[in-house]
Structures are given as structure tokens and as C-alpha cells.
Scaffold this motif. Structure first.
Motif, short mmCIF file in Angstrom:
data_model
loop_
_atom_site.label_atom_id
_atom_site.label_comp_id
_atom_site.label_asym_id
_atom_site.label_seq_id
_atom_site.Cartn_x
_atom_site.Cartn_y
_atom_site.Cartn_z
N THR A 50 -30.76 -26.56 0.47
CA THR A 50 -30.35 -27.40 1.59
C THR A 50 -28.87 -27.19 1.89
OG1 THR A 50 -32.00 -29.11 1.14
CG2 THR A 50 -30.04 -29.78 2.37
N ALA A 51 -28.58 -26.83 3.13
CA ALA A 51 -27.20 -26.52 3.53
C ALA A 51 -27.18 -26.17 5.01
CB ALA A 51 -26.66 -25.35 2.73
N VAL A 52 -25.98 -26.06 5.54
CA VAL A 52 -25.81 -25.46 6.86
C VAL A 52 -25.64 -23.96 6.64
CG1 VAL A 52 -24.41 -25.34 8.94
CG2 VAL A 52 -24.75 -27.54 7.79
N TYR A 53 -26.42 -23.18 7.33
CA TYR A 53 -26.40 -21.73 7.18
C TYR A 53 -25.64 -21.11 8.35
CZ TYR A 53 -29.61 -21.88 3.28
OH TYR A 53 -30.17 -22.10 2.04
N TYR A 54 -24.71 -20.25 8.02
CA TYR A 54 -23.85 -19.61 9.01
C TYR A 54 -24.07 -18.11 9.03
CZ TYR A 54 -21.23 -24.00 8.85
OH TYR A 54 -20.85 -25.31 8.90
N CYS A 55 -24.07 -17.58 10.21
CA CYS A 55 -24.14 -16.14 10.42
C CYS A 55 -22.72 -15.60 10.52
CB CYS A 55 -24.91 -15.87 11.70
SG CYS A 55 -25.04 -14.13 12.16
N TYR B 234 -13.57 -8.67 14.93
CA TYR B 234 -13.55 -8.87 13.49
C TYR B 234 -13.83 -10.33 13.15
CZ TYR B 234 -11.21 -4.34 13.55
OH TYR B 234 -10.91 -3.02 13.75
N GLU B 235 -14.45 -10.54 12.00
CA GLU B 235 -14.66 -11.88 11.44
C GLU B 235 -15.23 -12.87 12.47
OE1 GLU B 235 -13.65 -10.82 7.61
OE2 GLU B 235 -14.46 -12.72 8.34
N VAL B 236 -16.44 -12.62 12.90
CA VAL B 236 -17.11 -13.49 13.86
C VAL B 236 -18.08 -14.40 13.12
CG1 VAL B 236 -18.47 -13.60 15.97
CG2 VAL B 236 -16.93 -11.67 15.59
N TRP B 237 -18.00 -15.68 13.41
CA TRP B 237 -18.88 -16.67 12.77
C TRP B 237 -19.72 -17.40 13.82
CZ3 TRP B 237 -19.42 -17.44 7.57
CH2 TRP B 237 -18.45 -16.88 6.73
N GLY B 238 -20.93 -17.74 13.44
CA GLY B 238 -21.77 -18.59 14.27
C GLY B 238 -21.45 -20.05 14.01
N ALA C 26 -28.52 -14.26 16.79
CA ALA C 26 -28.52 -13.37 17.94
C ALA C 26 -27.13 -13.31 18.56
CB ALA C 26 -29.52 -13.86 18.98
N PRO C 27 -26.63 -12.13 18.87
CA PRO C 27 -25.33 -12.02 19.53
C PRO C 27 -25.47 -12.34 21.01
CG PRO C 27 -26.26 -9.84 19.22
CD PRO C 27 -27.22 -10.80 18.58
N SER C 28 -24.38 -12.87 21.60
CA SER C 28 -24.40 -13.22 23.02
C SER C 28 -24.25 -12.00 23.90
CB SER C 28 -23.28 -14.22 23.31
OG SER C 28 -22.01 -13.66 22.99
N GLY C 29 -23.84 -10.89 23.31
CA GLY C 29 -23.70 -9.64 24.04
C GLY C 29 -24.16 -8.48 23.18
N ARG C 30 -24.07 -7.31 23.76
CA ARG C 30 -24.58 -6.13 23.08
C ARG C 30 -23.64 -5.74 21.93
NH1 ARG C 30 -27.70 -1.48 24.23
NH2 ARG C 30 -28.10 -0.56 22.18
#
Length: 121
Positions: free
Chosen positions: A90-95, A108-112, A23-27
Motif C-alpha cells: 500500500t502506497a502512492v506509486y510514482y512513475c 531529465y528527472e521527470v516524475w508523474g 503514459a507520456p503526454s507527448g512522444r
């Protein structure tokens, strides 16, 4: 700036299912591409699945037929439905999101921060 927050990870038995959310923190008004990547201990981060702003999905061979990527366009939330999970999932999953349109312009290039998925055999 808009940040991405993953949720839905956890411990599941082999053969089970999980659904990850990002989920994004903003619109977010538009995006070029969003996706899920994962990193297992001692391994490089790898692509799991991506989806373009026009809705075209792409999957790593290792997850085809088991994982489904989707978005909720109204809320700009990204999902990853994972079924028939295996120990090697099994892993850490990144958005990840690239070229996203926000109220403050393009990002640009935003990672969770990542969410842990552990599959027990």
C-alpha cells in the motif's frame, strides 16, 4: 515539456493483482531509464522497479517475483504488473523517467503525479 501520467491504481484485496500504466503526454523517442517508485504514509519514497532503454529490469527485493516492469516501445508507455499483493504494498506509486528524448530535446528527472494503491488484508 512531456509529462508522465499514471493510472491503474485502486483498492484490491491481499493476494490480488493490479496493473499500473504510465503514459507520456507527448512522444518519447528514447530514454535512459524509467521506473516506478512508491511512498507509504510516514515513509520515504523507495524504488520499486526500473527498466533501462535497452530493456534491462531491476527490482527491489521486496517485489521480486511478484512485480513485472515493462514498456510498450511503440507508445513509450511504462507498465507495472503487480501480483500477490500484500498490505505492505500500500502506497502512492510514482512513475519516473530520466534523460528522455522528445521532439523538444532531452528532459531529465521527470516524475508523474502518483497513483494510490491500497491493499486490504
Amino acid at each position: 515539456q512531456v509529462q508522465l501520467v499514471e493510472s491503474g491504481g485502486g483498492l484490491v484485496q491481499a493476494g490480488g493483482s493490479l496493473r499500473l500504466s504510465c503514459a507520456p503526454s507527448g512522444r518519447i523517442f528514447t530514454f535512459n531509464i524509467m521506473g516506478w517508485y512508491r511512498q507509504a504514509p510516514g515513509k520515504q519514497r523507495e524504488l520499486v522497479a526500473t527498466i533501462t532503454g535497452t530493456g534491462s529490469p531491476n527490482y527491489a527485493d521486496s517485489v521480486k517475483g511478484r512485480f513485472t516492469i515493462s514498456t510498450d516501445n511503440a507508445k513509450s508507455t511504462l507498465y507495472l504488473q503487480m501480483t500477490s499483493l500484500k498490505g505492505e504494498d500500500t502506497a502512492v506509486y510514482y512513475c519516473h523517467a530520466d534523460r528522455i528524448g522528445t521532439v523538444r530535446g532531452l528532459q531529465y528527472e521527470v516524475w508523474g503525479q502518483g497513483t494510490q494503491v491500497t491493499v486490504s488484508s
